[in-house]
Design a protein around this motif. Structure first.
Motif, PDB file in Angstrom:
ATOM      1  N   UNK A  94       0.814  -1.204   0.053  1.00 14.65           N
ATOM      2  CA  UNK A  94      -0.104  -0.024   0.106  1.00 14.65           C
ATOM      3  C   UNK A  94       0.908   1.315  -0.178  1.00 14.65           C
ATOM      4  N   UNK A  95       2.145   1.225   0.717  1.00 12.24           N
ATOM      5  CA  UNK A  95       2.993   2.100   0.892  1.00 12.24           C
ATOM      6  C   UNK A  95       3.659   2.553  -0.478  1.00 12.24           C
ATOM      7  N   UNK A  96       4.030   1.481  -1.234  1.00 11.74           N
ATOM      8  CA  UNK A  96       4.392   1.395  -2.695  1.00 11.74           C
ATOM      9  C   UNK A  96       3.485   2.023  -3.720  1.00 11.74           C
ATOM     10  N   UNK A  97       2.034   1.765  -3.382  1.00 13.41           N
ATOM     11  CA  UNK A  97       0.916   2.278  -4.103  1.00 13.41           C
ATOM     12  C   UNK A  97       0.952   3.629  -4.056  1.00 13.41           C
ATOM     13  N   UNK A  98       0.769   4.123  -3.018  1.00 17.13           N
ATOM     14  CA  UNK A  98       0.706   5.551  -2.531  1.00 17.13           C
ATOM     15  C   UNK A  98       1.770   6.329  -3.106  1.00 17.13           C
ATOM     16  N   UNK A  99       2.932   5.994  -3.223  1.00 17.05           N
ATOM     17  CA  UNK A  99       4.058   6.470  -3.777  1.00 17.05           C
ATOM     18  C   UNK A  99       3.805   6.638  -5.463  1.00 17.05           C
ATOM     19  N   UNK A 100       3.415   5.604  -6.012  1.00 17.65           N
ATOM     20  CA  UNK A 100       3.191   5.286  -7.510  1.00 17.65           C
ATOM     21  C   UNK A 100       2.059   6.202  -7.803  1.00 17.65           C
ATOM     22  N   UNK A 101       1.058   6.298  -6.887  1.00 16.48           N
ATOM     23  CA  UNK A 101      -0.335   7.131  -7.097  1.00 16.48           C
ATOM     24  C   UNK A 101       0.092   8.582  -7.257  1.00 16.48           C
TER      25      UNK A 101
END
Length: 339
Positions: free
Chosen positions: A80-87
């Motif tokens: 989810x933290x990776x996704x947040x950065x991606x987002x």
């Protein structure tokens, strides 16, 4: 309602330039495009999605596949933290993210059908069964796609240096005086294979025998199974003095097993996690762990996917970016007690 003509007048440019800037198309200087987009935002301009798609042949929608074995992908803090950065990176370029699934209304569809149904420009894939036939179908269809911790032929990927991560953990434990070092891994997967490679390789490099009984296979984020396997290690005739956990979260099970055995961390047994989850810094004793740079992983995934969407690397081999890891020294590793 604010129009392109209103923005053009405010910025002193043509309507065509405004359209190109808002749709992230070439033909406008970077500074001018930035000024146009900032002006449009301050004026409250919102482009019509349907009209934008017709002009650019894009919907600016990115599909997200984030689902673990228990369908709890959105509870996995690392991903989810990776996704947040991606987002964050994708939103800077005007893209919206959409969670993908296998249903539309009451109809069951494949990932590829969902991708086409919603006219997605690309797909972000993480924390999923990478051997799923529907995912393989999606990868073969040619849709721009980026994956975390797995590589499909022709598609870019991003992953942490898992080999070096475990090597760092084993080396650190050895520097503290440990030679009986156990490893509880996650379920069999590419990441797990890399981590075991690091574990076995570092032990051999240090001249420490690789003991079969010191290696256990759990599942990532599985607190219960990791607790059971830790308990098994503790009952060995010659138990390990340091245990490497599958990940920080699963490691909570290991810590519980150690407590229930009447032992203390780190006085009786040392523990090392993997991920570097922020909240683990607030438990006592503070967990020693291998940190994965979630911000950089997410940013790199966005950069690779954007290049694929823009066809900038269409005729070049897909890139795989390996992101360095680091060891965070906590309070769960000390020299072993003398026998």
């Amino acid at each position: 309602m604010v129009t392109l003509k209103d923005i053009a007048k405010k910025c002193g440019v043509s309507v065509a330039s405004v359209s190109k800037a808002i749709n992230h198309m070439p033909g406008v200087g970077a500074q001018t495009a930035k000024k146009i987009r900032e002006t449009a935002k301050s004026m409250g301009y919102l482009p019509n999605a349907a009209a934008q798609a017709l002009k650019t042949n894009r919907t600016f929608i990115i599909g997200v596949l984030l689902e673990d074995d228990d369908s709890h992908g959105l509870l996995h803090q690392f991903f989810v933290s990776v996704l947040d950065s991606f987002k964050f990176k994708m939103e800077e370029q005007g893209y919206d993210l959409m969670l993908m699934n296998r249903t539309v209304g009451k109809r069951t569809i494949s990932y590829l059908e969902h991708c086409r149904y919603s006219n997605m420009d690309g797909v972000f894939v993480a924390c999923i069964d990478f051997s799923d036939p529907e995912l393989l179908e999606l990868a073969d269809a040619g849709t721009p796609m980026v994956t975390i911790d797995h590589t499909y032929p022709g598609h870019p990927s991003v992953y942490s240096d898992n080999v070096d991560g475990i090597r760092k953990a084993v080396r650190y434990a050895h520097e503290k005086g440990h030679t009986r070092i156990a490893f509880i891994s996650g379920a069999p997967a590419g990441v797990t294979n890399k981590r075991y490679e690091g574990y076995e390789g570092m032990l051999k490099e240090l001249g420490i025998p690789v003991r079969e009984e010191y290696y256990k296979v759990s599942r990532y984020r599985d607190v219960k199974l990791t607790k059971e396997l830790t308990a098994e290690l503790l009952t060995l005739p010659e138990p390990p003095t340091c245990i490497l956990m599958p990940d920080d979260y699963a490691g909570l099970g290991g810590l519980a097993a150690i407590r229930e055995a009447g032992l203390r961390v780190p006085e009786d047994i040392s523990v090392i996690g993997f991920d570097g989850l922020e909240y683990m810094a607030h438990i006592s004793p503070r967990l020693t762990t291998v940190y994965q740079d979630v911000k950089r992983i997410g940013e790199a995934a966005a950069e690779l996917l954007l290049k694929r969407i823009d066809n900038k690397e269409k005729d070049t081999p897909a890139k795989s970016i390996k992101v360095p890891v680091s060891l965070i020294e906590g309070e769960t590793v000390v020299p072993p007690q003398k026998s």
